[in-house]
Write an enzyme that holds these catalytic residues in place. Structure first.
Site, PDB file in Angstrom:
ATOM      1  N   ASN A   7       0.879  -1.172   0.000  1.00 22.03           N
ATOM      2  CA  ASN A   7       0.000   0.000   0.000  1.00 22.03           C
ATOM      3  C   ASN A   7       0.914   1.220   0.000  1.00 22.03           C
ATOM      4  OD1 ASN A   7      -1.845   2.032   0.377  1.00 22.03           O
ATOM      5  ND2 ASN A   7      -2.906   1.061   2.094  1.00 22.03           N
ATOM      6  N   LYS A  14       3.420   0.807   3.180  1.00 22.12           N
ATOM      7  CA  LYS A  14       2.951  -0.191   4.134  1.00 22.12           C
ATOM      8  C   LYS A  14       2.958  -1.552   3.449  1.00 22.12           C
ATOM      9  CE  LYS A  14      -1.088  -1.236   7.049  1.00 22.12           C
ATOM     10  NZ  LYS A  14      -2.480  -0.826   7.383  1.00 22.12           N
ATOM     11  N   ARG A  78      -2.605  -2.207  -3.544  1.00 20.34           N
ATOM     12  CA  ARG A  78      -3.828  -1.416  -3.400  1.00 20.34           C
ATOM     13  C   ARG A  78      -3.691  -0.192  -4.297  1.00 20.34           C
ATOM     14  NH1 ARG A  78      -5.172   3.277   0.464  1.00 20.34           N
ATOM     15  NH2 ARG A  78      -7.424   3.484   0.230  1.00 20.34           N
ATOM     16  N   HIS A 167     -13.136   2.762  -0.877  1.00 22.23           N
ATOM     17  CA  HIS A 167     -13.156   1.716   0.157  1.00 22.23           C
ATOM     18  C   HIS A 167     -13.790   0.430  -0.363  1.00 22.23           C
ATOM     19  CE1 HIS A 167     -13.185   5.107   3.398  1.00 22.23           C
ATOM     20  NE2 HIS A 167     -11.946   4.695   3.184  1.00 22.23           N
ATOM     21  N   LEU A 196     -15.960   2.870   8.862  1.00 18.89           N
ATOM     22  CA  LEU A 196     -15.730   4.083   9.647  1.00 18.89           C
ATOM     23  C   LEU A 196     -14.313   4.105  10.192  1.00 18.89           C
ATOM     24  CD1 LEU A 196     -19.070   4.012  11.697  1.00 18.89           C
ATOM     25  CD2 LEU A 196     -18.646   5.081   9.460  1.00 18.89           C
ATOM     26  N   GLY A 197     -13.465   4.874   9.545  1.00 20.51           N
ATOM     27  CA  GLY A 197     -12.118   5.131  10.033  1.00 20.51           C
ATOM     28  C   GLY A 197     -11.865   6.618   9.952  1.00 20.51           C
ATOM     29  N   ARG A 228     -12.025  15.441   6.933  1.00 21.46           N
ATOM     30  CA  ARG A 228     -12.767  15.809   5.730  1.00 21.46           C
ATOM     31  C   ARG A 228     -14.183  16.230   6.097  1.00 21.46           C
ATOM     32  NH1 ARG A 228     -11.297  10.244   2.724  1.00 21.46           N
ATOM     33  NH2 ARG A 228      -9.027  10.410   2.837  1.00 21.46           N
ATOM     34  N   ASP A 268      -9.147  12.323  16.195  1.00 20.58           N
ATOM     35  CA  ASP A 268      -9.129  10.963  16.727  1.00 20.58           C
ATOM     36  C   ASP A 268     -10.428  10.692  17.475  1.00 20.58           C
ATOM     37  OD1 ASP A 268      -7.222   8.524  17.451  1.00 20.58           O
ATOM     38  OD2 ASP A 268      -8.366   9.059  19.249  1.00 20.58           O
ATOM     39  N   ARG A 270     -11.403   8.339  19.436  1.00 21.67           N
ATOM     40  CA  ARG A 270     -11.267   7.955  20.843  1.00 21.67           C
ATOM     41  C   ARG A 270     -11.142   9.183  21.735  1.00 21.67           C
ATOM     42  NH1 ARG A 270      -6.285   4.103  19.649  1.00 21.67           N
ATOM     43  NH2 ARG A 270      -5.913   5.962  18.401  1.00 21.67           N
ATOM     44  N   GLY A 316     -11.734   0.957  11.801  1.00 23.69           N
ATOM     45  CA  GLY A 316     -11.266   1.302  13.143  1.00 23.69           C
ATOM     46  C   GLY A 316     -12.328   1.792  14.098  1.00 23.69           C
ATOM     47  N   ILE A 317     -13.097   2.801  13.700  1.00 30.35           N
ATOM     48  CA  ILE A 317     -14.146   3.344  14.558  1.00 30.35           C
ATOM     49  C   ILE A 317     -15.320   2.379  14.629  1.00 30.35           C
ATOM     50  CG2 ILE A 317     -15.814   5.216  14.822  1.00 30.35           C
ATOM     51  CD1 ILE A 317     -13.722   7.040  13.414  1.00 30.35           C
ATOM     52  N   ASN A 320     -14.406  -0.588  16.890  1.00 23.67           N
ATOM     53  CA  ASN A 320     -13.904  -0.395  18.252  1.00 23.67           C
ATOM     54  C   ASN A 320     -14.665   0.605  19.114  1.00 23.67           C
ATOM     55  OD1 ASN A 320     -11.560  -2.165  17.956  1.00 23.67           O
ATOM     56  ND2 ASN A 320     -10.826  -0.639  16.504  1.00 23.67           N
ATOM     57  N   GLU A 370      -8.497  -5.519   4.607  1.00 26.11           N
ATOM     58  CA  GLU A 370      -8.240  -5.185   3.211  1.00 26.11           C
ATOM     59  C   GLU A 370      -7.007  -5.898   2.674  1.00 26.11           C
ATOM     60  OE1 GLU A 370      -9.442  -0.784   2.292  1.00 26.11           O
ATOM     61  OE2 GLU A 370      -8.808  -0.874   4.393  1.00 26.11           O
TER      62      GLU A 370
END
Length: 391
Positions: A7, A14, A78, A167, A196-197, A228, A268, A270, A316-317, A320, A370
């Site tokens: 990626n 990555k 990707r 996505h 949702l990230g 965004r 973030d 969290r 992620g969101i 978690n 992914e």
């Protein structure tokens, strides 16, 4: 079959090495600050690799250090934008690479970096099979009434201005997993998938296929995201231009200074949730705006698919933040959605149902993967092409 998943970002790379048959990750890592130095030392600190080719040398060294002499069978990339041409993963050759490059204007922050990664692999391992897996491909099934913008047709025919969606690799993977959890054949699954990230999108799934999605011509459209804005009145851009804002200023505003960062002072989730629980008014409003926007899309896509059989949270969101899932579900009461508080608060890496028995629509959490999807797609393309791995 061992597949290296790449990626490539403009200044990062990555990677994962995956055993496709076992479904396992053998090693992974992230190279950052590419192009920010000359690969040496400066002012007393280590500077990042000078380019993606140098970064790949670091990846190669790390793989050999971790895995010894195991042979890679292929590389899967990707690629963010496949335009209208690419509707499925493809084996990369020079013509495909040039076609991806021609799409640079549609994804100027992503496709050029993807091409850099492809060419770096080609130079280092010229006989290595490479496969491009496109974020936009899953959304090529959108009907015209969903992808059309109400603008003059020459903007589409001459400039490719239409809704593409993003996505897609995640949405496709999660769609398959969600149908399996519910015991439904893929072609009978109708649902709404919320990825949702820091970047976020929601997709309407009908018969296992994407029929609408919140991101459009670019990944800016749709939900409130980390930095965004998501949807807003287009005349705001005209207003700002007339007020002296440059295109670069507007682009930075909407892509890097908006969303949760603008509303709560932090992108973030969290941290925003923690602040809201400590009675921070800005954080509470940010969560209200963000959950409201998502709930509106879920309601609309429930209609678009003719009645969703599931609402699915991922990324992620979505995976978690039980607090954010609860805020969204509370706004879906008119659809008969009801969470089980205990199930919702549990953490797990496995797909699971978090709604109560009384919920009219099952609510699921399905972890996305992914990289696994890219590795499996790569293996399938290489196998179908009967390409032997390099010796």
């Amino acid at each position: 079959m061992l597949v290296l998943v790449i990626n490539s970002g403009s200044s990062s790379l990555k990677y994962q090495v995956r055993d496709v048959e076992a479904g396992s990750v053998l090693t992974e890592g992230l190279i950052e600050e590419i192009g920010m130095g000359n690969g040496g030392e400066g002012d007393g600190e280590i500077i990042g690799p000078r380019d993606h080719a140098a970064a790949l040398e670091l990846v190669d060294a790390a793989i050999h250090r971790e895995l010894g002499d195991l042979t890679l069978a292929a590389v899967g990339h990707r690629v963010v934008h496949g335009g209208e041409r690419f509707s499925e993963p493809v084996l990369i050759d020079n013509e495909v690479t040039r076609a991806i490059e021609r799409l640079n204007p549609l994804a100027p922050l992503h496709n050029p970096a993807n091409v850099l990664g492809i060419r770096a692999i080609s130079r280092k391992w010229p006989d290595m099979p490479q496969v491009a897996v496109f974020d936009t491909a899953f959304h090529r099934t959108l009907p015209e009434h969903a992808w059309r913008y109400a603008v003059p047709d020459d903007l589409y025919t001459n400039h490719g201005i239409r809704r593409y969606g993003f996505h897609g690799t995640s949405h496709e993977y999660v769609t398959h997993r969600a149908a399996s959890v519910l015991g439904l054949p893929l072609e009978e699954f109708d649902g709404v998938i919320a990825h949702l990230g820091n970047g976020a999108s929601v997709t309407a799934i009908q018969g296992g296929r994407s029929v609408d999605t919140s991101m459009g011509f670019t990944p800016l459209e749709g939900l409130v995201m980390g930095t965004r804005s998501g949807d807003l009145d287009p005349s705001i851009l005209v207003f700002l231009g007339r007020a002296g804002w440059s295109m670069e200023d507007i682009d930075s505003l909407l892509n890097r200074q908006s969303g949760l960062r603008a509303l709560a002072g932090n992108n973030d989730m969290r941290s925003v949730v923690e602040a809201a629980e400590s009675r921070d008014a800005r954080a509470a409003m940010a969560l209200a705006v963000t959950s409201y926007r998502l709930a509106k899309y879920i309601g609309a896509y429930h209609v678009a698919v003719g009645g969703a059989q599931a609402v699915v949270f991922t990324a992620g969101i979505g995976e978690n933040s039980h607090q954010f899932r609860e805020l969204v579900a509370e706004r879906l009461g008119a659809l008969g959605v009801e969470l089980d508080a205990g199930l919702n608060s549990q953490r797990s890496r496995e797909p699971r149902v978090i709604s109560s028995a009384a919920s009219a629509i099952p609510v699921l959490v399905v972890p996305t993967d992914e990289e696994r999807a890219i590795a499996e797609a790569t293996a399938a393309v290489v196998t179908a092409a009967s390409i032997a791995p390099p010796t």
